[in-house]
Design a protein around this motif. Sequence first.
Motif, PDB file in Angstrom:
ATOM      1  N   LEU A   1       0.832  -1.214   0.000  1.00 28.99           N
ATOM      2  CA  LEU A   1       0.000   0.000   0.000  1.00 28.99           C
ATOM      3  C   LEU A   1       0.863   1.258   0.000  1.00 28.99           C
ATOM      4  O   LEU A   1       0.567   2.220  -0.728  1.00 28.99           O
ATOM      5  CB  LEU A   1      -0.929  -0.012   1.232  1.00 28.99           C
TER       6      LEU A   1
ATOM      7  N   PRO B   1      -6.302   2.977  -3.617  1.00 27.36           N
ATOM      8  CA  PRO B   1      -6.245   2.170  -2.394  1.00 27.36           C
ATOM      9  C   PRO B   1      -6.042   3.076  -1.175  1.00 27.36           C
ATOM     10  O   PRO B   1      -5.147   3.914  -1.178  1.00 27.36           O
ATOM     11  CB  PRO B   1      -5.025   1.259  -2.609  1.00 27.36           C
TER      12      PRO B   1
ATOM     13  N   CYS C   1      -8.002  -0.851   1.439  1.00 24.27           N
ATOM     14  CA  CYS C   1      -6.755  -0.836   0.658  1.00 24.27           C
ATOM     15  C   CYS C   1      -6.743  -1.880  -0.459  1.00 24.27           C
ATOM     16  O   CYS C   1      -5.700  -2.114  -1.065  1.00 24.27           O
ATOM     17  CB  CYS C   1      -5.590  -1.143   1.595  1.00 24.27           C
TER      18      CYS C   1
ATOM     19  N   CYS D   1      -3.703  -4.850   0.551  1.00 25.55           N
ATOM     20  CA  CYS D   1      -2.279  -4.587   0.372  1.00 25.55           C
ATOM     21  C   CYS D   1      -1.631  -3.840   1.531  1.00 25.55           C
ATOM     22  O   CYS D   1      -0.428  -3.618   1.517  1.00 25.55           O
ATOM     23  CB  CYS D   1      -2.012  -3.908  -0.960  1.00 25.55           C
ATOM     24  N   CYS D   2      -2.404  -3.502   2.567  1.00 26.88           N
ATOM     25  CA  CYS D   2      -1.757  -2.923   3.761  1.00 26.88           C
ATOM     26  C   CYS D   2      -0.965  -3.989   4.509  1.00 26.88           C
ATOM     27  O   CYS D   2      -0.088  -3.657   5.298  1.00 26.88           O
ATOM     28  CB  CYS D   2      -2.788  -2.284   4.688  1.00 26.88           C
TER      29      CYS D   2
ATOM     30  N   THR E   1      -4.892  -1.800  -9.637  1.00 27.13           N
ATOM     31  CA  THR E   1      -5.538  -0.927  -8.657  1.00 27.13           C
ATOM     32  C   THR E   1      -6.810  -0.346  -9.273  1.00 27.13           C
ATOM     33  O   THR E   1      -7.091  -0.543 -10.462  1.00 27.13           O
ATOM     34  CB  THR E   1      -4.613   0.246  -8.250  1.00 27.13           C
TER      35      THR E   1
END
Length: 167
Positions: A25, A37, A49, A60-61, A75
Amino acid sequence: MIKKVIFSLNNKMVQVEADEQTPLLYILRNDFQLNGPKFGCGLGECGACSVLIDTRVARCCVIPLIAVEGREVQTLEGLGSIESPSFVQKAFIDEQASQCGYCTNGMIITTTAFLNKCAVKPSKEQIKEALRANLCRCGTHIEIIKAVEAAAENLFSDASNLLEEGN
Ligand code: FES
Ligand code: FES
């Protein structure tokens, strides 16, 4: 450890040199200015995210940069644009399915992956189940479900028109 990582981002090969454990992220937002995100919980729990990695939804964090080496990341920006939104993005715009908009990225990414794997038009219950783990603190759920139903309607009516044309 600092590493050069190469991956596909919105259909273009990119490379980035960074600590391999950096959350994806941060790389997307800070190195590529992809702000679709969002940072919500940072714990993999809210869905804000979300991105697609090899067509599957990923939060994706909590994904380290190294995990996407050689893979395809898409994305919100890769799905469509303001001038040419994807069918899911268009449905969210048409239904005005957001308030603060913080959850919208995750809702659209999750809806896109969900509809892409539906063989037939999903029911409202199936849509609710698909979005169950995406949190919306504004309570926009009714409009979001309507948007997903509209996107599904659109997708499956287009598919049946194509089948009819082929006959
Ligand atoms: S910010 Fe990643 S799941 Fe909440
Ligand atoms: S519209 Fe604000 S969190 Fe969903």
